[in-house]
Design a protein around this motif. Structure first.
Motif, mmCIF file in Angstrom:
data_model
loop_
_atom_site.group_PDB
_atom_site.id
_atom_site.type_symbol
_atom_site.label_atom_id
_atom_site.label_comp_id
_atom_site.label_asym_id
_atom_site.label_seq_id
_atom_site.Cartn_x
_atom_site.Cartn_y
_atom_site.Cartn_z
ATOM 1 N N ILE A 79 0.590 -1.247 0.310
ATOM 2 C CA ILE A 79 0.076 0.757 -0.349
ATOM 3 C C ILE A 79 0.659 1.412 0.265
ATOM 4 O O ILE A 79 0.275 2.274 -0.757
ATOM 5 N N GLY A 80 2.278 0.810 0.626
ATOM 6 C CA GLY A 80 2.857 2.163 0.609
ATOM 7 C C GLY A 80 2.894 3.681 1.392
ATOM 8 O O GLY A 80 1.466 3.541 2.638
ATOM 9 N N ASN A 81 3.464 4.501 1.520
ATOM 10 C CA ASN A 81 3.323 5.588 2.160
ATOM 11 C C ASN A 81 2.715 7.195 1.329
ATOM 12 O O ASN A 81 2.650 7.895 2.255
ATOM 13 N N GLY A 82 2.100 6.793 0.704
ATOM 14 C CA GLY A 82 2.055 8.394 -0.354
ATOM 15 C C GLY A 82 0.438 8.095 -0.423
ATOM 16 O O GLY A 82 -0.440 7.125 0.066
ATOM 17 N N VAL A 83 -0.251 9.548 -0.784
ATOM 18 C CA VAL A 83 -1.850 9.690 -1.106
ATOM 19 C C VAL A 83 -2.215 8.670 -2.332
ATOM 20 O O VAL A 83 -3.824 8.301 -1.955
ATOM 21 N N ILE A 84 -1.558 8.613 -3.021
ATOM 22 C CA ILE A 84 -2.531 8.373 -3.954
ATOM 23 C C ILE A 84 -1.285 6.475 -4.934
ATOM 24 O O ILE A 84 -0.659 6.192 -4.248
ATOM 25 N N THR A 85 -2.881 5.597 -4.638
ATOM 26 C CA THR A 85 -2.491 4.043 -4.913
ATOM 27 C C THR A 85 -2.355 4.409 -6.230
ATOM 28 O O THR A 85 -2.130 4.270 -7.087
ATOM 29 N N TRP A 300 -5.418 2.076 9.591
ATOM 30 C CA TRP A 300 -4.679 0.181 9.686
ATOM 31 C C TRP A 300 -3.397 0.434 9.475
ATOM 32 O O TRP A 300 -2.519 1.867 9.148
ATOM 33 N N VAL A 301 -2.241 0.116 10.022
ATOM 34 C CA VAL A 301 -1.398 -0.152 9.924
ATOM 35 C C VAL A 301 -0.936 -0.361 8.886
ATOM 36 O O VAL A 301 -1.044 -2.097 7.947
ATOM 37 N N THR A 302 0.457 0.117 8.084
ATOM 38 C CA THR A 302 1.427 -0.695 6.699
ATOM 39 C C THR A 302 2.560 -0.861 6.990
ATOM 40 O O THR A 302 3.006 -1.621 5.775
ATOM 41 N N SER A 303 2.898 -0.276 8.260
ATOM 42 C CA SER A 303 4.334 -1.333 8.552
ATOM 43 C C SER A 303 5.044 -0.218 9.928
ATOM 44 O O SER A 303 4.076 0.440 10.333
ATOM 45 N N PRO A 304 5.223 -1.590 10.892
ATOM 46 C CA PRO A 304 6.094 -2.350 9.619
ATOM 47 C C PRO A 304 5.397 -3.270 9.664
ATOM 48 O O PRO A 304 4.319 -3.861 11.043
ATOM 49 N N LEU A 305 5.630 -5.496 9.355
ATOM 50 C CA LEU A 305 4.934 -5.918 9.260
ATOM 51 C C LEU A 305 5.629 -7.307 9.819
ATOM 52 O O LEU A 305 4.962 -8.546 9.844
ATOM 53 N N GLU A 306 6.966 -6.732 9.054
ATOM 54 C CA GLU A 306 7.773 -8.328 10.096
ATOM 55 C C GLU A 306 8.555 -8.112 10.789
ATOM 56 O O GLU A 306 8.900 -7.097 11.329
ATOM 57 N N ASP A 307 9.284 -9.635 11.505
ATOM 58 C CA ASP A 307 10.220 -9.523 12.540
ATOM 59 C C ASP A 307 11.400 -8.327 12.746
ATOM 60 O O ASP A 307 12.020 -8.116 11.393
ATOM 61 N N GLY A 308 12.036 -7.620 13.681
ATOM 62 C CA GLY A 308 12.446 -6.918 13.458
ATOM 63 C C GLY A 308 13.574 -6.607 13.823
ATOM 64 O O GLY A 308 14.440 -7.597 16.180
ATOM 65 N N ARG A 309 15.121 -5.309 14.595
ATOM 66 C CA ARG A 309 15.936 -5.138 15.358
ATOM 67 C C ARG A 309 15.375 -4.317 16.648
ATOM 68 O O ARG A 309 13.799 -3.946 15.984
ATOM 69 N N SER A 310 14.909 -3.659 17.878
ATOM 70 C CA SER A 310 14.333 -3.256 18.404
ATOM 71 C C SER A 310 14.892 -2.062 18.419
ATOM 72 O O SER A 310 16.170 -2.146 17.847
ATOM 73 N N GLY A 311 14.324 -0.721 18.958
ATOM 74 C CA GLY A 311 14.906 0.777 19.074
ATOM 75 C C GLY A 311 14.150 1.141 18.194
ATOM 76 O O GLY A 311 12.839 1.312 18.034
ATOM 77 N N ARG A 312 14.384 2.283 17.392
ATOM 78 C CA ARG A 312 14.121 3.401 16.554
ATOM 79 C C ARG A 312 12.700 3.048 15.763
ATOM 80 O O ARG A 312 13.032 2.226 14.601
ATOM 81 N N THR A 313 11.079 2.694 15.779
ATOM 82 C CA THR A 313 10.890 1.909 14.400
ATOM 83 C C THR A 313 9.737 3.289 14.292
ATOM 84 O O THR A 313 8.732 3.572 14.424
ATOM 85 N N MET A 314 9.618 3.521 13.350
ATOM 86 C CA MET A 314 9.076 3.739 12.139
ATOM 87 C C MET A 314 7.328 3.718 11.719
ATOM 88 O O MET A 314 7.515 2.811 11.223
ATOM 89 N N SER A 399 -9.141 -2.916 16.277
ATOM 90 C CA SER A 399 -8.165 -4.654 16.908
ATOM 91 C C SER A 399 -7.981 -5.731 16.461
ATOM 92 O O SER A 399 -6.730 -5.640 16.478
ATOM 93 N N ASP A 400 -8.820 -5.994 14.995
ATOM 94 C CA ASP A 400 -8.636 -7.122 14.307
ATOM 95 C C ASP A 400 -7.622 -6.469 13.406
ATOM 96 O O ASP A 400 -6.563 -7.076 12.424
ATOM 97 N N HIS A 401 -7.490 -5.420 13.190
ATOM 98 C CA HIS A 401 -6.792 -4.445 11.884
ATOM 99 C C HIS A 401 -5.901 -4.472 12.039
ATOM 100 O O HIS A 401 -4.771 -4.050 11.441
ATOM 101 N N GLY A 402 -5.424 -4.403 13.544
ATOM 102 C CA GLY A 402 -3.555 -4.755 13.793
ATOM 103 C C GLY A 402 -2.384 -5.601 13.105
ATOM 104 O O GLY A 402 -3.815 -6.165 12.623
ATOM 105 N N VAL A 403 -1.178 -5.218 13.199
ATOM 106 C CA VAL A 403 -0.376 -6.043 13.345
ATOM 107 C C VAL A 403 0.286 -6.306 14.947
ATOM 108 O O VAL A 403 0.417 -6.028 15.243
ATOM 109 N N THR A 404 1.175 -7.628 14.530
ATOM 110 C CA THR A 404 2.113 -8.182 15.922
ATOM 111 C C THR A 404 2.690 -8.474 14.715
ATOM 112 O O THR A 404 3.630 -9.046 14.219
ATOM 113 N N VAL A 405 4.170 -7.814 16.130
ATOM 114 C CA VAL A 405 5.781 -7.587 15.347
ATOM 115 C C VAL A 405 6.260 -8.124 16.687
ATOM 116 O O VAL A 405 6.561 -8.271 17.674
#
Length: 408
Positions: A79-85, A300-314, A399-405
């Motif tokens: 989906i990305g971070n832009g306004v237009i798909t 809904w959240v589009t990122s992050p969607l995968e497991d990663g490293r702790s710390g600053r996360t956008m 609740s349903d639309h969230g993601v778990t990382v």
């Protein structure tokens, strides 16, 4: 909510369990005919990705989940971070097989009949282009977006979050066309649009035709569109001409529109009378039930969607208010226990467009349930849970639309 959390399947990039476990629901001979006509085989092995049907072959395959020949969903991570798909990532949903692609060879020659006005007549797209023009950014979303989260197994395509996108439509305001033809007839309460798909022989047209009625309050924003994202409207998405009703669910944005009528009553087509109605689980559709018209506030959240490293996360996502402008989006990284307000990204393209958002969060190692909750300027806010209903329509529970990382 603990009970809802227990219902969450293992998540992938789409926010759902492994898509190879999804079921292709073909509930009628008509649906099977649609698959055959589009040159698409539903019999691919479970571990093999389905190919794109010919009419959508220009799409970016890696950005799409192909549910069937008629249904292709944008991957959550695409989906990305832009306004237009981007057009090649936009989801596809057809109730019927599309007409021949040749209808877009000479788009200006396509005709639409306008009735329920003082001076009814046929108008070509070329004539419409001389009557006025406007461009509007609007979210296009299937009524069943989020259906996959319903535990009762609502029938229909098991959309996660990707049956939605934000696009730029260009066309003539419907109100300008109506005014040019003398104005509406007395007593008009609905705008009824009919699609130009070819209907199978031997069936009552009213049982299968794509024909939808919306209240005339939509007249102020509805347009007859011939461009999408600054390009001629593709055959895939309803070209040469599509009725666009900003803020309304996708089914009301009728493709290949051939007839527009201002009428006192809603159409008696099945898709209106009993289809796209919100009713309790196990109850059949009927005219006294709410119709899928205006969309509700959602994010809904589009990122992050995968497991990663702790710390600053956008943390990125998208949000929209349907027919109402957004006020804010709050984000939680602990499943809704605590919230922080995100900031919007990019330009505000109006009340019908979505707003990408971002929140910077310092996340420690461990598992995090990331959810978002949007609010509009009228005070409407996403609820935590879903409204259970037979067809899994209109789901905007956060609740349903969230993601778990999980971060290490």
């Amino acid at each position: 909510m603990k009970q809802e959390a227990a219902l969450q399947p293992p998540l992938t990039k789409s926010g759902l369990e492994n898509p190879t476990r999804r079921t292709l629901l073909l509930g009628s001979a008509g649906a099977m005919a649609a698959v055959s006509l589009l040159g698409f085989s539903p019999l691919a092995k479970a571990d093999e990705p389905k190919s794109l049907p010919d009419y959508a072959a220009w799409k970016e395959r890696n950005a799409l989940i192909v549910h069937s020949a008629n249904t292709m969903e944008t991957e959550r991570g695409a989906i990305g971070n832009g306004v237009i798909t981007p057009s090649d990532r936009l989801f596809v949903r057809n109730n019927l097989p599309a007409p021949p692609a040749s209808i877009t060879d000479d788009p200006d020659a396509w005709e639409v009949h306008i009735e329920g006005v003082k001076n009814p007549r046929n108008l070509t797209v070329g004539e419409l282009k001389k009557m006025g023009v406007t461009t509007v950014a609007s979210v296009l979303q299937c009524s069943g977006n989020g259906r996959a989260f319903f535990p009762h197994g609502a029938s229909g395509t098991q959309w996660s979050v990707g049956a939605a996108g934000c696009v730029m439509w260009t066309g003539v305001p419907l109100k300008d066309v109506v005014e040019a033809l003398g104005g509406p007839v007395d007593g008009a309460k609905y705008i009824t649009s009919s699609g130009g798909e070819s209907l199978p022989d031997g069936l009552d047209p009213k049982t299968i035709i794509v024909e939808r009625s919306v209240p005339t309050r939509a007249m102020s924003s509805a347009i007859l569109a011939w461009e999408m994202n600054d390009e001629p409207l593709t055959h895939t998405h309803g070209g040469p001409l599509r009725m666009v009703v900003p803020g309304y669910y996708g089914v009301n944005n009728v493709k290949y529109v051939k007839n527009v009528a201002l009428s006192e009553n809603q159409t008696d087509a099945k898709i209106q009378v009993s289809g796209y109605r919100v009713r309790d689980v196990g109850v059949k559709g009927a005219t006294d039930q709410p119709s899928m018209w205006e969309m509700n506030v959602k994010s809904w959240v589009t990122s992050p969607l995968e497991d990663g490293r702790s710390g600053r996360t956008m943390i990125y996502g998208v949000a929209f208010g349907g027919t109402v402008a957004l006020k804010k989006v709050d984000v939680s990284v602990d499943g809704g226990k605590t919230w922080k307000q995100a900031r919007f990204l990019g330009p505000d393209l109006g009340p019908y467009a979505w707003r990408p958002f971002v929140l910077a969060a310092d996340l420690p190692a461990g598992e995090h349930r990331v959810v978002s909750k949007a609010s509009d300027v009228d005070g409407n806010t996403q609820p935590e849970g879903r409204t259970e209903n037979e067809r899994g329509y209109g789901h905007n529970g956060w609740s349903d639309h969230g993601v778990t990382v999980t971060l290490s």
